[in-house]
Each structure stands twice: as C-alpha cells, then as structure tokens.
Scaffold this motif. Structure first.
Motif, PDB file in Angstrom:
ATOM      1  N   ASN A 180     -21.009 -30.498  14.001  1.00 25.27           N
ATOM      2  CA  ASN A 180     -19.660 -30.742  13.505  1.00 25.27           C
ATOM      3  C   ASN A 180     -19.622 -31.163  12.031  1.00 25.27           C
ATOM      4  N   ASP A 181     -20.725 -31.034  11.345  1.00 21.54           N
ATOM      5  CA  ASP A 181     -20.820 -31.456   9.950  1.00 21.54           C
ATOM      6  C   ASP A 181     -20.134 -30.423   9.048  1.00 21.54           C
ATOM      7  N   PRO A 182     -19.149 -30.816   8.237  1.00 22.94           N
ATOM      8  CA  PRO A 182     -18.485 -29.867   7.344  1.00 22.94           C
ATOM      9  C   PRO A 182     -19.445 -29.131   6.406  1.00 22.94           C
ATOM     10  N   LEU A 183     -20.569 -29.774   6.050  1.00 23.40           N
ATOM     11  CA  LEU A 183     -21.556 -29.107   5.215  1.00 23.40           C
ATOM     12  C   LEU A 183     -22.137 -27.887   5.916  1.00 23.40           C
ATOM     13  N   ASN A 184     -22.203 -27.940   7.238  1.00 23.74           N
ATOM     14  CA  ASN A 184     -22.809 -26.867   8.024  1.00 23.74           C
ATOM     15  C   ASN A 184     -21.774 -25.923   8.622  1.00 23.74           C
ATOM     16  N   LEU A 185     -20.523 -26.041   8.214  1.00 21.34           N
ATOM     17  CA  LEU A 185     -19.450 -25.243   8.818  1.00 21.34           C
ATOM     18  C   LEU A 185     -18.625 -24.536   7.757  1.00 21.34           C
ATOM     19  N   MET A 186     -18.143 -23.337   8.114  1.00 21.52           N
ATOM     20  CA  MET A 186     -17.327 -22.574   7.186  1.00 21.52           C
ATOM     21  C   MET A 186     -16.508 -21.556   7.958  1.00 21.52           C
ATOM     22  N   ALA A 187     -15.238 -21.434   7.618  1.00 24.74           N
ATOM     23  CA  ALA A 187     -14.416 -20.364   8.179  1.00 24.74           C
ATOM     24  C   ALA A 187     -14.904 -19.042   7.612  1.00 24.74           C
ATOM     25  N   ALA A 188     -15.041 -18.047   8.487  1.00 27.04           N
ATOM     26  CA  ALA A 188     -15.651 -16.792   8.055  1.00 27.04           C
ATOM     27  C   ALA A 188     -15.054 -15.607   8.799  1.00 27.04           C
ATOM     28  N   ASP A 189     -15.235 -14.438   8.212  1.00 23.48           N
ATOM     29  CA  ASP A 189     -14.854 -13.178   8.850  1.00 23.48           C
ATOM     30  C   ASP A 189     -15.534 -13.072  10.211  1.00 23.48           C
ATOM     31  N   GLY A 190     -14.743 -12.822  11.258  1.00 22.87           N
ATOM     32  CA  GLY A 190     -15.280 -12.790  12.610  1.00 22.87           C
ATOM     33  C   GLY A 190     -16.416 -11.796  12.801  1.00 22.87           C
ATOM     34  N   PRO A 191     -16.244 -10.514  12.430  1.00 24.84           N
ATOM     35  CA  PRO A 191     -17.329  -9.545  12.593  1.00 24.84           C
ATOM     36  C   PRO A 191     -18.589  -9.919  11.820  1.00 24.84           C
ATOM     37  N   ALA A 192     -18.447 -10.462  10.614  1.00 21.87           N
ATOM     38  CA  ALA A 192     -19.627 -10.877   9.847  1.00 21.87           C
ATOM     39  C   ALA A 192     -20.352 -12.019  10.549  1.00 21.87           C
ATOM     40  N   ASN A 193     -19.581 -12.955  11.090  1.00 19.06           N
ATOM     41  CA  ASN A 193     -20.180 -14.065  11.819  1.00 19.06           C
ATOM     42  C   ASN A 193     -20.920 -13.572  13.059  1.00 19.06           C
ATOM     43  N   MET A 194     -20.348 -12.624  13.761  1.00 18.63           N
ATOM     44  CA  MET A 194     -20.997 -12.082  14.944  1.00 18.63           C
ATOM     45  C   MET A 194     -22.269 -11.332  14.571  1.00 18.63           C
ATOM     46  N   ALA A 195     -22.246 -10.623  13.450  1.00 20.16           N
ATOM     47  CA  ALA A 195     -23.434  -9.906  13.002  1.00 20.16           C
ATOM     48  C   ALA A 195     -24.546 -10.867  12.603  1.00 20.16           C
ATOM     49  N   LYS A 196     -24.170 -11.994  12.009  1.00 18.75           N
ATOM     50  CA  LYS A 196     -25.165 -13.002  11.636  1.00 18.75           C
ATOM     51  C   LYS A 196     -25.829 -13.592  12.868  1.00 18.75           C
ATOM     52  N   SER A 197     -25.036 -13.927  13.885  1.00 15.62           N
ATOM     53  CA  SER A 197     -25.540 -14.507  15.132  1.00 15.62           C
ATOM     54  C   SER A 197     -26.400 -15.733  14.810  1.00 15.62           C
ATOM     55  N   ASP A 198     -27.655 -15.776  15.295  1.00 14.12           N
ATOM     56  CA  ASP A 198     -28.512 -16.935  15.041  1.00 14.12           C
ATOM     57  C   ASP A 198     -29.634 -16.594  14.070  1.00 14.12           C
ATOM     58  N   LYS A 199     -29.397 -15.618  13.198  1.00 13.73           N
ATOM     59  CA  LYS A 199     -30.426 -15.185  12.248  1.00 13.73           C
ATOM     60  C   LYS A 199     -30.622 -16.216  11.136  1.00 13.73           C
ATOM     61  N   ASP A 200     -31.842 -16.259  10.603  1.00 12.54           N
ATOM     62  CA  ASP A 200     -32.128 -17.133   9.469  1.00 12.54           C
ATOM     63  C   ASP A 200     -32.024 -16.324   8.174  1.00 12.54           C
ATOM     64  N   ALA A 201     -32.345 -16.968   7.048  1.00 13.36           N
ATOM     65  CA  ALA A 201     -32.182 -16.314   5.748  1.00 13.36           C
ATOM     66  C   ALA A 201     -33.134 -15.144   5.560  1.00 13.36           C
ATOM     67  N   ALA A 202     -34.211 -15.089   6.333  1.00 12.79           N
ATOM     68  CA  ALA A 202     -35.158 -13.986   6.218  1.00 12.79           C
ATOM     69  C   ALA A 202     -34.609 -12.704   6.838  1.00 12.79           C
ATOM     70  N   THR A 203     -33.646 -12.840   7.737  1.00 11.68           N
ATOM     71  CA  THR A 203     -33.135 -11.673   8.466  1.00 11.68           C
ATOM     72  C   THR A 203     -31.645 -11.419   8.244  1.00 11.68           C
ATOM     73  N   TRP A 204     -30.952 -12.349   7.554  1.00  8.96           N
ATOM     74  CA  TRP A 204     -29.527 -12.129   7.278  1.00  8.96           C
ATOM     75  C   TRP A 204     -29.106 -12.927   6.063  1.00  8.96           C
ATOM     76  N   LEU A 205     -28.413 -12.256   5.146  1.00 14.81           N
ATOM     77  CA  LEU A 205     -27.754 -12.896   4.009  1.00 14.81           C
ATOM     78  C   LEU A 205     -26.359 -12.288   3.876  1.00 14.81           C
ATOM     79  N   PRO A 206     -25.397 -13.012   3.321  1.00 12.97           N
ATOM     80  CA  PRO A 206     -24.037 -12.473   3.189  1.00 12.97           C
ATOM     81  C   PRO A 206     -24.006 -11.182   2.387  1.00 12.97           C
ATOM     82  N   ALA A 207     -23.154 -10.261   2.807  1.00 18.92           N
ATOM     83  CA  ALA A 207     -22.975  -9.020   2.050  1.00 18.92           C
ATOM     84  C   ALA A 207     -22.441  -9.306   0.646  1.00 18.92           C
ATOM     85  N   ASN A 208     -21.640 -10.371   0.527  1.00 24.15           N
ATOM     86  CA  ASN A 208     -21.093 -10.786  -0.765  1.00 24.15           C
ATOM     87  C   ASN A 208     -22.181 -11.509  -1.556  1.00 24.15           C
TER      88      ASN A 208
END
Length: 246
Positions: A180-208
């Motif tokens: 529940n930490d605001p530092l660890n939370l962000m409103a985001a595009d639903g499909p992008a969030n689903m694509a990220k899933s539980d991936k780390d930085a080695a396997t997913w970075l924002p398209a932007n």
C-alpha cells in the motif's frame, strides 16, 4: 490534495545535493539509503514532469540511483512457493487512516479533473483523466464494472516478485505497508499493467522510454526501503537503464 510539482532546476539541485551526500558517504546504512532512494525517485519524476522523448535525467540523478542500487544485495530468485496476495494483507487497506482506501488514494493522486461519488468525503473517484506514464497515452477513467479496468493500480515492484526477492523474510506488517506504499503504486493503463504482470526490469520496461529513468529509480528505492534483493539480470537491467539516463 495533489502534490505540488517542483521545477526541473529545483529538482536537479536537490538531487545534486542528495547524490553528493550519498556518494561522499555522509549518509550510510539501510535507512539512509532508503531515504535517499525515495527522494531520488520522487525528484526524478518531478524533474521530468512534462518532458518528452528519450530520457534526459541529469548525471547526478542517475549517479545517485546507481549508488543506491549498489547498496542492494544481489541474489538468486527464491521459489514462489507459498505466495498469495493475502500474504500482503487486505487489498487496498487504509494504512494511512485517512478514511479512503489505497486504490482511491492513488487514483486521486494520479488523475486530473477527478469527480467523486457523493457522500464519500471525496474518497471514491468516479471519473478523471490519466496521463499514463507506461504508454504515454491519455486515458479517460470512468468507474464501472465494464470500464474501471481501463485504469489499474500497478505495483512498481510486483508483489509476487517482492515475495521471491526477500518479502518472505519481512514481517506481515511490512508486507502490508509495501503493498500500500504510494512509492510502490501508480495508476496505469490496464493492458500495459496486465502485460507487465510480475516481471522484473530484466524482462519488462515501459514502452514510454521517457519514463524508464523514474521507473527503475522507484524500483530501486522500494527494494532498498523494504530490504529486498535484486537478481543479477534485474540488477544489470536497472544499471543499464540508469547508465543510459546520463
């Protein structure tokens, strides 16, 4: 209340001072590293508000984030055995006791032009506009069974990833705070969030690409704050991203 955005010059000055403290060794230990990392991620975001195109974080910002990264242990990923969302407490608990659940707190923080459900003391967000950092798109949020999922609340460090990189070893209360930490939370595009899933930085970075500096800096800050570790591929991906920010 919305946080006031500081100017790029002010943010750069604050980050230069933080970087100097960290790199000179004036601040040491886990608590100091967590504090510097948290302020670092916030200032990178503030400094880059309104920026477009490729990342252009000041060298001091990237250097401080890289220095923070080197305070985090590098280990292999633990098994996912025993993971459950329930390990991190009730979803969207009101940990700050302001009368609003965490999901609505983050929507209210990250959206603009919000409207609220009547008689909820401006807690339940009904509509608003999201400038999505993951995709660069503008998304109109409308609460409803068929529409709410267009904007989701993402954990910058996914809870499953956290579980496999040290959260099994912290207290239940700390896991609840992490979720529940605001530092660890962000409103985001639903499909992008689903694509990220539980991936780390080695396997997913924002398209932007303009958000990648802040994204990995926030991941680093969360890892340090909650005494989590990084895997070697994760470490190298974060370091490579931050090096490119310079």
């Amino acid at each position: 209340m919305k946080e006031q955005t500081i100017t790029r010059s002010a943010a750069t000055k604050s980050l230069t001072a933080l970087a100097a403290l960290l790199l000179a060794g004036s601040l040491t230990g886990c608590e100091a590293a967590s504090h510097v990392g948290t302020k670092l991620a916030e200032a990178i975001g503030d400094a880059r508000s309104g920026a477009t195109g490729a990342p252009s974080a000041a060298p001091a910002e990237a250097a401080a984030a890289l220095a923070q990264l080197e305070t985090i242990p590098v280990k292999g990923r633990a098994p996912k055995t025993g993971y459950s969302r329930d390990n991190f407490g009730p979803a969207w608990a009101d940990v700050d006791h302001n009368g609003c659940d965490t999901r609505n707190d983050i929507l209210a923080r990250d959206l603009t032009n919000e409207t609220f459900k009547a008689s909820t003391h401006d807690c339940v967000v009904m509509t608003g506009t999201l400038a999505d950092k993951y995709t660069g798109k503008t998304i109109e949020f409308v609460r409803g069974a068929d529409t709410s999922s267009a904007v989701q609340i993402d954990h910058i460090i996914p809870l499953s990833l956290a579980w496999q990189t040290g959260a099994q070893q912290i207290s239940e209360e700390q896991r609840k705070l992490l979720a529940n930490d605001p530092l660890n939370l962000m409103a985001a595009d639903g499909p992008a969030n689903m694509a990220k899933s539980d991936k780390d930085a080695a396997t997913w970075l924002p398209a932007n690409k303009a958000f990648r500096c802040e994204y990995v800096a926030r991941q680093t800050a969360v890892k340090a704050k909650y005494k989590l570790w990084v895997t070697r591929p994760e470490h190298d991906a974060i370091a490579g991203t931050l090096d490119g920010c310079r």
